[in-house]
Design a protein around this motif. Structure first.
Motif, PDB file in Angstrom:
ATOM      1  N   TYR A  48       0.821  -1.213   0.000  1.00  0.00           N
ATOM      2  CA  TYR A  48       0.000   0.000   0.000  1.00  0.00           C
ATOM      3  C   TYR A  48       0.857   1.266   0.000  1.00  0.00           C
ATOM      4  N   ASP A  49       2.168   1.084  -0.101  1.00  0.00           N
ATOM      5  CA  ASP A  49       3.113   2.202  -0.119  1.00  0.00           C
ATOM      6  C   ASP A  49       3.065   2.994   1.192  1.00  0.00           C
ATOM      7  N   LEU A  50       2.895   2.272   2.309  1.00  0.00           N
ATOM      8  CA  LEU A  50       2.905   2.898   3.622  1.00  0.00           C
ATOM      9  C   LEU A  50       4.248   2.640   4.301  1.00  0.00           C
ATOM     10  N   THR A  51       4.895   3.686   4.766  1.00  0.00           N
ATOM     11  CA  THR A  51       6.160   3.562   5.487  1.00  0.00           C
ATOM     12  C   THR A  51       5.887   3.107   6.912  1.00  0.00           C
ATOM     13  N   THR A  52       6.603   2.076   7.359  1.00  0.00           N
ATOM     14  CA  THR A  52       6.360   1.502   8.677  1.00  0.00           C
ATOM     15  C   THR A  52       7.614   1.576   9.544  1.00  0.00           C
ATOM     16  N   VAL A  53       7.435   2.033  10.776  1.00  0.00           N
ATOM     17  CA  VAL A  53       8.506   2.052  11.768  1.00  0.00           C
ATOM     18  C   VAL A  53       8.141   1.052  12.857  1.00  0.00           C
ATOM     19  N   ILE A  54       8.988   0.040  13.035  1.00  0.00           N
ATOM     20  CA  ILE A  54       8.765  -0.975  14.056  1.00  0.00           C
ATOM     21  C   ILE A  54       9.645  -0.653  15.262  1.00  0.00           C
ATOM     22  N   VAL A  55       9.110  -0.825  16.454  1.00  0.00           N
ATOM     23  CA  VAL A  55       9.906  -0.642  17.669  1.00  0.00           C
ATOM     24  C   VAL A  55       9.979  -1.977  18.394  1.00  0.00           C
ATOM     25  N   ASN A  56      11.165  -2.559  18.405  1.00  0.00           N
ATOM     26  CA  ASN A  56      11.400  -3.803  19.139  1.00  0.00           C
ATOM     27  C   ASN A  56      11.560  -3.443  20.611  1.00  0.00           C
ATOM     28  N   ASP A  57      10.510  -3.713  21.382  1.00  0.00           N
ATOM     29  CA  ASP A  57      10.507  -3.276  22.780  1.00  0.00           C
ATOM     30  C   ASP A  57      11.083  -4.354  23.699  1.00  0.00           C
ATOM     31  N   GLY A  58      12.376  -4.670  23.480  1.00  0.00           N
ATOM     32  CA  GLY A  58      13.053  -5.606  24.378  1.00  0.00           C
ATOM     33  C   GLY A  58      12.634  -7.044  24.204  1.00  0.00           C
ATOM     34  N   SER A  59      12.354  -7.462  22.969  1.00  0.00           N
ATOM     35  CA  SER A  59      11.981  -8.858  22.721  1.00  0.00           C
ATOM     36  C   SER A  59      13.141  -9.788  23.075  1.00  0.00           C
ATOM     37  N   THR A  60      12.822 -11.006  23.459  1.00  0.00           N
ATOM     38  CA  THR A  60      13.847 -11.972  23.817  1.00  0.00           C
ATOM     39  C   THR A  60      14.612 -12.421  22.568  1.00  0.00           C
ATOM     40  N   PRO A  61      15.852 -12.927  22.739  1.00  0.00           N
ATOM     41  CA  PRO A  61      16.714 -13.251  21.590  1.00  0.00           C
ATOM     42  C   PRO A  61      16.083 -14.174  20.550  1.00  0.00           C
ATOM     43  N   GLY A  62      15.209 -15.053  20.939  1.00  0.00           N
ATOM     44  CA  GLY A  62      14.614 -15.992  19.999  1.00  0.00           C
ATOM     45  C   GLY A  62      13.780 -15.338  18.908  1.00  0.00           C
ATOM     46  N   TYR A  63      13.446 -14.078  19.084  1.00  0.00           N
ATOM     47  CA  TYR A  63      12.602 -13.383  18.104  1.00  0.00           C
ATOM     48  C   TYR A  63      13.407 -12.499  17.162  1.00  0.00           C
ATOM     49  N   GLU A  64      14.715 -12.553  17.250  1.00  0.00           N
ATOM     50  CA  GLU A  64      15.550 -11.709  16.392  1.00  0.00           C
ATOM     51  C   GLU A  64      15.326 -12.004  14.913  1.00  0.00           C
ATOM     52  N   ILE A  65      15.000 -13.242  14.579  1.00  0.00           N
ATOM     53  CA  ILE A  65      14.797 -13.609  13.184  1.00  0.00           C
ATOM     54  C   ILE A  65      13.658 -12.811  12.550  1.00  0.00           C
ATOM     55  N   ILE A  66      12.621 -12.538  13.348  1.00  0.00           N
ATOM     56  CA  ILE A  66      11.494 -11.754  12.839  1.00  0.00           C
ATOM     57  C   ILE A  66      11.956 -10.351  12.471  1.00  0.00           C
ATOM     58  N   PHE A  67      12.717  -9.732  13.357  1.00  0.00           N
ATOM     59  CA  PHE A  67      13.174  -8.368  13.105  1.00  0.00           C
ATOM     60  C   PHE A  67      14.219  -8.325  11.986  1.00  0.00           C
ATOM     61  N   ASP A  68      15.012  -9.387  11.835  1.00  0.00           N
ATOM     62  CA  ASP A  68      15.964  -9.448  10.728  1.00  0.00           C
ATOM     63  C   ASP A  68      15.240  -9.485   9.387  1.00  0.00           C
ATOM     64  N   ILE A  69      14.162 -10.257   9.327  1.00  0.00           N
ATOM     65  CA  ILE A  69      13.364 -10.312   8.099  1.00  0.00           C
ATOM     66  C   ILE A  69      12.782  -8.944   7.777  1.00  0.00           C
ATOM     67  N   LEU A  70      12.275  -8.261   8.812  1.00  0.00           N
ATOM     68  CA  LEU A  70      11.677  -6.934   8.608  1.00  0.00           C
ATOM     69  C   LEU A  70      12.717  -5.950   8.066  1.00  0.00           C
ATOM     70  N   LYS A  71      13.916  -5.987   8.608  1.00  0.00           N
ATOM     71  CA  LYS A  71      14.964  -5.048   8.193  1.00  0.00           C
ATOM     72  C   LYS A  71      15.562  -5.407   6.834  1.00  0.00           C
ATOM     73  N   GLU A  72      15.933  -6.662   6.642  1.00  0.00           N
ATOM     74  CA  GLU A  72      16.712  -7.054   5.475  1.00  0.00           C
ATOM     75  C   GLU A  72      15.854  -7.356   4.250  1.00  0.00           C
ATOM     76  N   LYS A  73      14.739  -8.007   4.445  1.00  0.00           N
ATOM     77  CA  LYS A  73      13.910  -8.379   3.297  1.00  0.00           C
ATOM     78  C   LYS A  73      12.834  -7.349   2.973  1.00  0.00           C
ATOM     79  N   LEU A  74      12.361  -6.655   3.982  1.00  0.00           N
ATOM     80  CA  LEU A  74      11.277  -5.700   3.753  1.00  0.00           C
ATOM     81  C   LEU A  74      11.740  -4.258   3.868  1.00  0.00           C
ATOM     82  N   ASP A  75      13.033  -4.063   4.132  1.00  0.00           N
ATOM     83  CA  ASP A  75      13.623  -2.727   4.207  1.00  0.00           C
ATOM     84  C   ASP A  75      12.840  -1.839   5.179  1.00  0.00           C
ATOM     85  N   CYS A  76      12.512  -2.420   6.326  1.00  0.00           N
ATOM     86  CA  CYS A  76      11.710  -1.718   7.331  1.00  0.00           C
ATOM     87  C   CYS A  76      12.612  -1.168   8.429  1.00  0.00           C
ATOM     88  N   VAL A  77      12.322   0.038   8.899  1.00  0.00           N
ATOM     89  CA  VAL A  77      13.070   0.627  10.006  1.00  0.00           C
ATOM     90  C   VAL A  77      12.679  -0.081  11.305  1.00  0.00           C
TER      91      VAL A  77
END
Length: 352
Positions: free
Chosen positions: A26-55
């Protein structure tokens, strides 16, 4: 430019990735805030940053939803100052991308208003605690501001860019922050635009990080403090009233008036001190607030005497009758003290 979507996330799953993928379409810019998630969830944020070019802004430890929203707002205001505002959404799948787009489009057309994604709580799949929790909070919100807001707990909101400074100043670290924002908006009489959105509860809303007792206490704290202050004052008021009626003045109309005045003066002093310094923490000079409180105090006292005296012929014990009358006057008193006597002066906040 379109509004910036801000999503706080704590231990999210793949639903957040799917949501961001659709928002990107939809051409909407998204800013995600990782609020202290545990290490096991880093893969989710890596996908958001690297594959979806999300801040992705990162808190090294869990700070709370309120702090996460402020982090996202501060980042978006600095990087996208020409955006009309912010759209806040949740990461747990409760907000569909279509509804987020609806709020964003409405924000573009109404950049000076609050856009609220409003759910239908009469839906048969709405969990009991969500339905009644919102009804209670909406009632509390009306008592506090005098304004109607049918969905005070919605996390899907469009907020004007002109409110950035205020948003970063409003207190609250966790879920109470969202209520505080609504309270400030209601007090400032900023117009609300309500947009019907889908009511989505996944697995009875068990994925929510909302702590029913602790976070509700934060949300209702001011009203609870006011109620406690009024309860203490009512004990003083009714105790003195009953004592004077029984041993001094009797139950005539004049006796009721005399007992009401003395009892109310004593309880009013207690109530004023508690409300000014504890409930509303008003820091203005005593003179103005004291004068306004005195006017309210006298008005309530006369209304209490009038109704108790007028209804004294009913087969109800006078003290019980007085409690019923004063309970009715309680709600109006809260609104007046909150918004007129001890409330902050309204200000308009704009970006410099």
């Amino acid at each position: 430019m379109k509004p910036i979507v801000i999503i706080p996330a704590l231990n999210p799953d793949e639903k957040l990735v799917t949501l961001v993928e659709q928002l990107k379409q939809y051409d909407l810019t998204t800013v995600i805030v990782n609020d202290g998630s545990t290490p096991g969830y880093e893969i989710i944020f890596d996908i958001l940053k690297e594959k979806l070019d999300c801040v992705v802004c990162v808190h090294t430890k869990n700070m709370g939803k309120g702090v996460a929203l402020k982090t996202g707002i501060a980042y978006a205001a600095n990087v996208y100052p020409d955006a009309p505002g912010y759209v806040t959404a949740d990461a747990d799948g409760q907000h569909s991308p279509e509804d987020i787009l609806k709020v964003a489009r409405m924000m573009e057309k109404n950049s000076g208003k609050f856009i609220l994604g409003t759910r239908d709580f009469n839906h048969e799949k709405t969990p009991f605690k969500s339905k009644w929790g919102n009804r209670i909070t909406s009632f509390a919100y009306w008592l506090t501001t005098g304004e109607r807001c049918p969905d005070t707990q919605t996390g899907l909101r469009g907020i004007p860019m002109s409110w950035t400074k205020k948003l970063l100043e409003i207190p609250g670290d966790r879920y109470e922050y969202e209520m505080n924002v609504l309270l400030e908006a209601g007090k400032s009489r900023i117009p609300f635009v309500e947009i019907p959105i889908e009511t989505i509860y996944l697995n009875e809303n068990k994925a929510s990080h909302f702590h029913a007792i602790k976070d509700s206490a934060r949300i209702y704290l001011n009203i609870l403090k006011f109620s406690l202050s009024s309860f203490v004052s009512a004990i003083v008021d009714n105790s003195v009233f009953t004592l004077l009626i029984q041993i001094a003045f009797g139950s005539t109309s004049l006796g009721i008036l005399e007992a009401t005045i003395i009892a109310r003066v004593m309880s009013g002093g207690v109530n004023y001190i508690l409300n000014k310094h504890w409930v509303f923490q008003n820091k203005d000079r005593e003179g103005k607030a004291a004068l306004q409180y005195a006017i309210l105090f006298i008005s309530q006292m006369l209304l209490s005497w009038f109704f108790v005296s007028s209804l004294s012929s009913l087969p109800i014990q006078l003290t019980l009758l007085k409690i019923c009358v004063d309970t009715g006057l309680f709600f109006g008193s809260y609104l007046i003290q909150k918004n007129l006597i001890f409330g902050e002066q309204r200000k308009e906040y704009r970006l410099k």
